[in-house]
Scaffold this motif. Structure first.
Motif, PDB file in Angstrom:
ATOM      1  N   LEU A  19      -0.143  10.847   4.999  1.00 30.75           N
ATOM      2  CA  LEU A  19      -0.359  11.380   6.338  1.00 30.75           C
ATOM      3  C   LEU A  19      -1.722  12.066   6.476  1.00 30.75           C
ATOM      4  N   GLU A  20      -2.204  12.667   5.405  1.00 32.42           N
ATOM      5  CA  GLU A  20      -3.485  13.366   5.470  1.00 32.42           C
ATOM      6  C   GLU A  20      -4.667  12.422   5.621  1.00 32.42           C
ATOM      7  N   ASP A  21      -4.538  11.186   5.088  1.00 33.12           N
ATOM      8  CA  ASP A  21      -5.638  10.226   5.190  1.00 33.12           C
ATOM      9  C   ASP A  21      -5.094   8.808   5.022  1.00 33.12           C
ATOM     10  N   PRO A  22      -4.416   8.271   6.053  1.00 38.06           N
ATOM     11  CA  PRO A  22      -3.801   6.945   5.937  1.00 38.06           C
ATOM     12  C   PRO A  22      -4.785   5.848   5.545  1.00 38.06           C
ATOM     13  N   ALA A  23      -6.015   5.944   6.033  1.00 45.98           N
ATOM     14  CA  ALA A  23      -6.989   4.877   5.788  1.00 45.98           C
ATOM     15  C   ALA A  23      -7.381   4.765   4.323  1.00 45.98           C
ATOM     16  N   HIS A  24      -7.326   5.862   3.600  1.00 41.70           N
ATOM     17  CA  HIS A  24      -7.767   5.852   2.209  1.00 41.70           C
ATOM     18  C   HIS A  24      -6.642   6.134   1.214  1.00 41.70           C
ATOM     19  N   ALA A  25      -5.413   6.210   1.699  1.00 42.44           N
ATOM     20  CA  ALA A  25      -4.277   6.492   0.819  1.00 42.44           C
ATOM     21  C   ALA A  25      -4.014   5.307  -0.109  1.00 42.44           C
ATOM     22  N   SER A  26      -3.456   5.586  -1.257  1.00 40.60           N
ATOM     23  CA  SER A  26      -3.114   4.528  -2.212  1.00 40.60           C
ATOM     24  C   SER A  26      -1.956   3.696  -1.692  1.00 40.60           C
ATOM     25  N   SER A  27      -1.779   2.523  -2.284  1.00 41.98           N
ATOM     26  CA  SER A  27      -0.647   1.675  -1.889  1.00 41.98           C
ATOM     27  C   SER A  27       0.670   2.361  -2.219  1.00 41.98           C
ATOM     28  N   GLU A  28       0.704   3.192  -3.285  1.00 48.98           N
ATOM     29  CA  GLU A  28       1.931   3.925  -3.632  1.00 48.98           C
ATOM     30  C   GLU A  28       2.287   4.928  -2.540  1.00 48.98           C
ATOM     31  N   SER A  29       1.264   5.631  -2.017  1.00 49.26           N
ATOM     32  CA  SER A  29       1.516   6.597  -0.941  1.00 49.26           C
ATOM     33  C   SER A  29       1.958   5.887   0.323  1.00 49.26           C
ATOM     34  N   TRP A  30       1.317   4.766   0.616  1.00 48.39           N
ATOM     35  CA  TRP A  30       1.714   3.960   1.778  1.00 48.39           C
ATOM     36  C   TRP A  30       3.171   3.516   1.648  1.00 48.39           C
ATOM     37  N   ALA A  31       3.541   3.026   0.459  1.00 52.01           N
ATOM     38  CA  ALA A  31       4.902   2.537   0.240  1.00 52.01           C
ATOM     39  C   ALA A  31       5.917   3.662   0.370  1.00 52.01           C
ATOM     40  N   ALA A  32       5.592   4.845  -0.167  1.00 50.21           N
ATOM     41  CA  ALA A  32       6.509   5.986  -0.066  1.00 50.21           C
ATOM     42  C   ALA A  32       6.760   6.348   1.389  1.00 50.21           C
ATOM     43  N   TYR A  33       5.708   6.397   2.182  1.00 52.22           N
ATOM     44  CA  TYR A  33       5.866   6.772   3.593  1.00 52.22           C
ATOM     45  C   TYR A  33       6.606   5.688   4.381  1.00 52.22           C
ATOM     46  N   GLN A  34       6.247   4.433   4.158  1.00 47.01           N
ATOM     47  CA  GLN A  34       6.885   3.357   4.909  1.00 47.01           C
ATOM     48  C   GLN A  34       8.370   3.213   4.577  1.00 47.01           C
ATOM     49  N   SER A  35       8.718   3.447   3.325  1.00 49.81           N
ATOM     50  CA  SER A  35      10.125   3.309   2.939  1.00 49.81           C
ATOM     51  C   SER A  35      10.935   4.539   3.319  1.00 49.81           C
ATOM     52  N   ARG A  36      10.442   5.723   2.937  1.00 51.90           N
ATOM     53  CA  ARG A  36      11.233   6.940   3.091  1.00 51.90           C
ATOM     54  C   ARG A  36      11.168   7.543   4.502  1.00 51.90           C
ATOM     55  N   ILE A  37      10.144   7.179   5.276  1.00 54.77           N
ATOM     56  CA  ILE A  37      10.047   7.728   6.627  1.00 54.77           C
ATOM     57  C   ILE A  37      10.193   6.631   7.678  1.00 54.77           C
ATOM     58  N   THR A  38       9.281   5.654   7.689  1.00 47.73           N
ATOM     59  CA  THR A  38       9.297   4.642   8.746  1.00 47.73           C
ATOM     60  C   THR A  38      10.579   3.813   8.737  1.00 47.73           C
ATOM     61  N   ALA A  39      10.938   3.251   7.589  1.00 50.44           N
ATOM     62  CA  ALA A  39      12.139   2.421   7.509  1.00 50.44           C
ATOM     63  C   ALA A  39      13.397   3.243   7.730  1.00 50.44           C
ATOM     64  N   CYS A  40      13.456   4.418   7.114  1.00 48.95           N
ATOM     65  CA  CYS A  40      14.651   5.257   7.263  1.00 48.95           C
ATOM     66  C   CYS A  40      14.808   5.759   8.697  1.00 48.95           C
ATOM     67  N   LYS A  41      13.700   5.966   9.376  1.00 43.68           N
ATOM     68  CA  LYS A  41      13.773   6.369  10.787  1.00 43.68           C
ATOM     69  C   LYS A  41      14.432   5.274  11.618  1.00 43.68           C
ATOM     70  N   ALA A  42      14.075   4.021  11.346  1.00 37.36           N
ATOM     71  CA  ALA A  42      14.685   2.906  12.073  1.00 37.36           C
ATOM     72  C   ALA A  42      16.187   2.855  11.838  1.00 37.36           C
ATOM     73  N   LEU A  43      16.598   3.099  10.592  1.00 35.87           N
ATOM     74  CA  LEU A  43      18.027   3.093  10.278  1.00 35.87           C
ATOM     75  C   LEU A  43      18.724   4.329  10.851  1.00 35.87           C
ATOM     76  N   PHE A  44      18.081   5.487  10.712  1.00 35.18           N
ATOM     77  CA  PHE A  44      18.678   6.750  11.149  1.00 35.18           C
ATOM     78  C   PHE A  44      18.897   6.765  12.665  1.00 35.18           C
ATOM     79  N   ASN A  45      17.962   6.206  13.400  1.00 40.12           N
ATOM     80  CA  ASN A  45      18.060   6.202  14.871  1.00 40.12           C
ATOM     81  C   ASN A  45      18.805   4.990  15.419  1.00 40.12           C
ATOM     82  N   GLY A  46      19.173   4.080  14.541  1.00 38.80           N
ATOM     83  CA  GLY A  46      19.856   2.873  14.992  1.00 38.80           C
ATOM     84  C   GLY A  46      21.345   3.090  15.193  1.00 38.80           C
TER      85      GLY A  46
END
Length: 567
Positions: A461-488
């Motif tokens: 979140l602090e720097d999406p453009a330069h974040a590692s693929s591991e940081s991207w994966a953590a955010y997409q799985s634990r926040i973005t994907a879970c948000k879709a499930l949580f709000n569904g």
């Protein structure tokens, strides 16, 4: 018994044996306590979840691994890593791996071990048939008393969150013969889509099956990935159609009300096999139509999960059904190869009311067993209590293990490999993370796992453009994907039965093969849709009807016992 033929014909492909000779002969005997005080300490250790042994208990271990250990950092090994060091510190146990078998050859590892009758002290089992054989041959310990006294209260609470079904496959004559893994709930497949392709074509994100059809057709025809004519593929699946991992066709069938390979309870209380219902026939008709239009890739039958991963990573596949953790694999690798690729998850509606119906996976896939006669059968309860209770919820100083979580380092570094977590663990984690990001919870109040993911998500979140693929994966799985499930609006359907009857033991393998053959022939157009009706009759005649009656009888007896216990 079929197991004799299975074991005799099992080859050595995929085996990695790290020891030789008899495990029992090589086993190091624990030193006896020299004083009464030491004896009392050992007795306490052997009868409590977290009591520490006065002398190191070294146990031989047979386990499934995902690599040769070359992915472990800083010289760590499967015998010496943050998990094993933590266990040594807390309860003074140490694994000595005599078998390390890759997942794709682990059945052969197990078969050869049974054939030799030479089990290590502790062993991971990935096949229910082999668990049954071990019980029948008297090779493993009854773990019932050790669960009662050496599983922590939280560990028991975790197992209880699944209800009685979690122990259905490990109970034999009222005895717990293995410790089961837990498969967490709330895991509907999501459609992972190349968002950059959607934006390029001016398309909205999908909500319905009709949206999916339109999007994939546009991806194929307009080639937003510049793959060249005919090189962008449609939906890809596991050749078994269903998968506990990525590339499952489950939602295409639940869209038509079918829950394949599940025992579905009807309004009158009886159960029916989901793959022989009229809804399954309707699902086959729908998937066949998608295949004819190439919305489903016409070569899916020849693809392995590795092939499907390659299509995603190489940018030839722009949409696939995957789990919430798909960013960890294969999307992290896809992101590394093409940083411009943007993947987003969408929860797809299957029902007219806008909800998403999906089939729950079986509550347990792997098991841990203890060799018959081993001196310390309680250690598997203690090991898992330490890792999934003490470490995760009570200890705050394990940065080494936190780094393993953050960087998606080989989970098979854990000695017993299995995961033990609450049935609603995904929701619990998402809620805690969002509470921290919304300022309603202090990060230091997070348990170890959640705190590790918080740190990685914060980096992204602090720097999406330069974040590692591991940081991207953590955010997409634990926040973005879970948000879709949580709000569904989720509509999960569980199987009424996960065990195995007497007739299933003899007939199920043939019935599964029949089902797979017929379903694929219908989808590929090699047989007409009406061939399904012939399949249903054959399935019943070849043992399916007897199995259905056995399961209904089991459920009736189980209900009767429950009523008696209440009274």
């Amino acid at each position: 018994m079929k197991w004799k033929n299975i074991i005799v014909t099992a080859g050595l492909t995929g085996l990695l044996l790290t020891g030789c000779g008899s495990y029992q002969e090589e086993e190091l005997e624990s030193s006896t306590a020299g004083t009464q005080q030491q004896g009392d300490t050992e007795e306490i250790a052997a009868n409590t979840p977290f009591g520490r042994y006065p002398e190191t208990i070294e146990y031989t271990l047979g386990k499934m691994v995902s690599s040769d250990g070359d992915g472990l950092p800083n010289g760590d090994t499967y015998e010496d890593n943050p998990y094993t060091r933590y266990l040594k510190e807390k309860i003074n146990v140490q694994n000595r791996d005599v078998i390390e078998g890759r997942a794709d050859g682990y059945d052969e590892v197990t078969a050869m071990t049974i054939l030799e009758g030479n089990l290590p002290d502790v062993m991971v089992i990935d096949n229910y048939q082999y668990l049954k054989i071990m019980v029948e041959k008297g090779l493993i310990e009854d773990l019932t008393p050790y669960y009662e006294k050496c599983a922590s209260d939280r560990m028991k609470e975790i197992y209880n969150s699944y209800g009685a079904s979690i122990f259905q496959n490990v109970m034999f004559d009222g005895k717990m013969m293995a410790l089961p893994e837990t498969n967490i709930y709330s895991q509907s497949d999501l459609l992972w889509v190349r968002q950059d392709w959607l934006d390029k074509l001016g398309l909205e994100g999908p909500k319905t099956m009709q949206d999916i059809e339109t999007i994939i057709q546009q991806f194929i025809e307009k080639d937003p990935g510049n793959n060249g004519a005919g090189n962008t593929v449609g939906l890809v699946f596991d050749s078994n159609l269903l998968s506990a991992y990525n590339y499952s066709a489950d939602l295409l069938f639940t869209y038509k009300g079918a829950h394949l390979r599940r025992w579905i309870q009807q309004e009158d209380g009886t159960v029916v096999y989901g793959s022989i219902t009229p809804q399954a026939k309707a699902g086959l008709e729908y998937v066949r139509n998608l295949y004819e239009r190439k919305i489903v890739d016409n070569n899916f039958l020849f693809y392995t999960s590795e092939t499907n991963d390659e299509l995603v990573i190489n940018g030839q596949c722009g949409a696939f059904f995957g789990k919430w953790w798909a960013p960890n694999s294969p999307l992290m690798q896809a992101k590394e190869k093409n940083p411009e690729a943007e993947w987003m998850p969408y929860l797809i509606q299957t029902n007219e009311d806008g909800s998403t119906s999906f089939s729950l996976e079986k509550p347990s896939g792997k098991f841990v067993v203890v060799r018959k006669g081993y001196e310390h059968p309680e250690i598997i309860m203690k090991i898992n209590s330490v890792l999934f209770d003490d470490l995760r919820y009570e200890d705050e100083g394990m940065q080494e293990i936190a780094a393993y979580y953050q960087n998606n380092i080989d989970v098979t570094a854990r000695p017993c490999v299995i995961n033990v977590d609450y049935s609603d663990a995904l929701t619990r984690c998402y809620e805690k993370l969002t509470q921290v990001f919304n300022g309603r919870l202090d990060p230091e109040e997070l348990p170890l796992l959640e705190h590790a993911y918080y740190e990685e998500c914060k980096i992204y979140l602090e720097d999406p453009a330069h974040a590692s693929s591991e940081s991207w994966a953590a955010y997409q799985s634990r926040i973005t994907a879970c948000k879709a499930l949580f709000n569904g609006n989720l509509d999960p359907v569980d199987s009424a039965f996960w065990g195995e009857t007497d007739t299933m033991e003899e007939k199920w393998e043939e019935l599964e093969a029949l089902e797979k053959e017929v379903f694929l022939k219908i989808i590929l157009g090699e047989q007409p849709l009406e061939y399904f009706d012939q399949f249903v009759e054959e399935w019943k005649q070849q043992g399916g009807e007897t199995i259905t009656n056995e399961i209904n009888q089991y459920i009736q007896n189980d209900k009767a016992v429950s009523i008696l216990m209440k009274n």
